[in-house]
Design a protein around this motif. Structure first.
Motif, PDB file in Angstrom:
ATOM      1  N   SER A 184      84.397 127.350 130.055  1.00 15.98           N
ATOM      2  CA  SER A 184      85.752 127.887 129.881  1.00 15.98           C
ATOM      3  C   SER A 184      85.663 129.281 129.257  1.00 15.98           C
ATOM      4  N   GLY A 185      86.806 129.977 129.252  1.00 15.44           N
ATOM      5  CA  GLY A 185      86.861 131.268 128.569  1.00 15.44           C
ATOM      6  C   GLY A 185      86.671 132.479 129.445  1.00 15.44           C
TER       7      GLY A 185
ATOM      8  N   ASP B 282      78.825 119.763 129.779  1.00 15.03           N
ATOM      9  CA  ASP B 282      79.398 120.919 129.078  1.00 15.03           C
ATOM     10  C   ASP B 282      78.843 121.061 127.660  1.00 15.03           C
TER      11      ASP B 282
ATOM     12  N   GLU C  39      81.268 123.229 133.737  1.00 17.23           N
ATOM     13  CA  GLU C  39      82.508 123.983 133.914  1.00 17.23           C
ATOM     14  C   GLU C  39      82.801 124.776 132.646  1.00 17.23           C
TER      15      GLU C  39
ATOM     16  N   ALA D 215      83.477 126.996 125.267  1.00 12.31           N
ATOM     17  CA  ALA D 215      84.663 126.137 125.140  1.00 12.31           C
ATOM     18  C   ALA D 215      85.927 126.982 125.054  1.00 12.31           C
ATOM     19  N   GLY D 216      85.757 128.311 125.115  1.00  9.12           N
ATOM     20  CA  GLY D 216      86.910 129.206 125.077  1.00  9.12           C
ATOM     21  C   GLY D 216      87.277 129.704 123.694  1.00  9.12           C
TER      22      GLY D 216
END
Length: 259
Positions: free
Chosen positions: A145-146, A69, A143, A230-231
């Protein structure tokens, strides 16, 4: 008695601008993809770093979080750098050295279409890079995010990063000799790859170095993509890239030499 109508078809003249742009962008893309060094720089190296980067935590402390990530946004930023800066600078520099720009400038092809053709080829190569790197990263366990918002941030960062690095690449190619452009472009690529905030998060840098790297295009692009996936919000890195694009673009317009 009626006067016969004079048929002057086919009418001589230049092709429509849209047709010239498609032809120029297609030719630039073919030249880039047929050049082995360009393919190595823009696709093979980022792909190898992505695969090998899954073990990077055994060599470098990347901080908290899953290695894939952290590495993947950095590899995507590296792909943008390699295409919009290094590859574009070198190819344009040698086009200028061999008189290609001068000869095209004397043709019906407008200079704006010539530059837009190069931009179109860069955008096409970056689309190919993303089409290869993103599925590979997902297969390796990435994976992000966001959701959709993260991908919108990423798209804005890639566009702004391409504009910033592309302007810097043209600035070098339009002011230095071709040999100097080759050396400078490769040197900058290696320096930014090693310590430009692309692969290693800025949080792992010393405080003084981190503050500097936040204002450098490579640091802003790498950190912005990491924050987006990472969102979080990538507004500050995006603003840095836009400023670089505007300043470098104006400097390129004022100083670019076609011969």
């Amino acid at each position: 008695m009626t006067t016969p109508r004079l048929d002057v078809s086919p009418r001589p003249g230049s092709a429509p601008v849209s047709a010239m742009l498609r032809a120029q962008a297609g030719m630039e893309l073919k030249l880039m993809l047929r050049n082995g060094e360009q393919v190595l720089l823009t696709l093979v190296i980022p792909l190898l770093l992505l695969v090998m980067g899954t073990k990077a935590d055994q060599v470098v402390d990347l901080g908290p979080g899953r290695t894939i990530d952290i590495i993947t946004p950095g590899v995507l930023a590296l792909a943008v750098l390699s295409t919009s800066f290094t590859s574009l600078a070198i190819s344009t520099g040698f086009d200028r050295r061999y008189g290609v720009l001068k000869r095209l400038g004397a043709s019906p092809l407008p200079r704006s279409v010539l530059l837009l053709g190069k931009v179109g080829a860069v955008a096409a190569v970056e689309a190919i890079q993303l089409a290869v790197l993103v599925p590979t990263a997902l297969a390796l366990g990435w994976e992000p995010s966001g959701g959709v918002v993260a991908w919108l941030w990423a798209l804005a960062l890639v566009v702004a990063g391409t504009a910033a690095f592309g302007s810097l690449g043209l600035l070098i190619a339009g002011t230095l000799r071709a040999e100097a452009t080759l050396a400078v472009a490769n040197l900058v690529y290696v320096l930014l790859l090693v310590g430009g905030g692309l692969m290693v998060p800025l949080s792992r840098y010393p405080e003084a170095g981190r503050q500097v790297m936040e204002l450098v295009p490579s640091g802003a692009l790498g950190e912005g993509l990491r924050e987006a996936f990472a969102g979080g919000s990538a507004l500050a890195p995006l603003a840095v890239l836009v400023v670089w694009a505007v300043v470098a673009g104006l400097a390129t317009v004022r100083s670019f030499k076609w011969e």
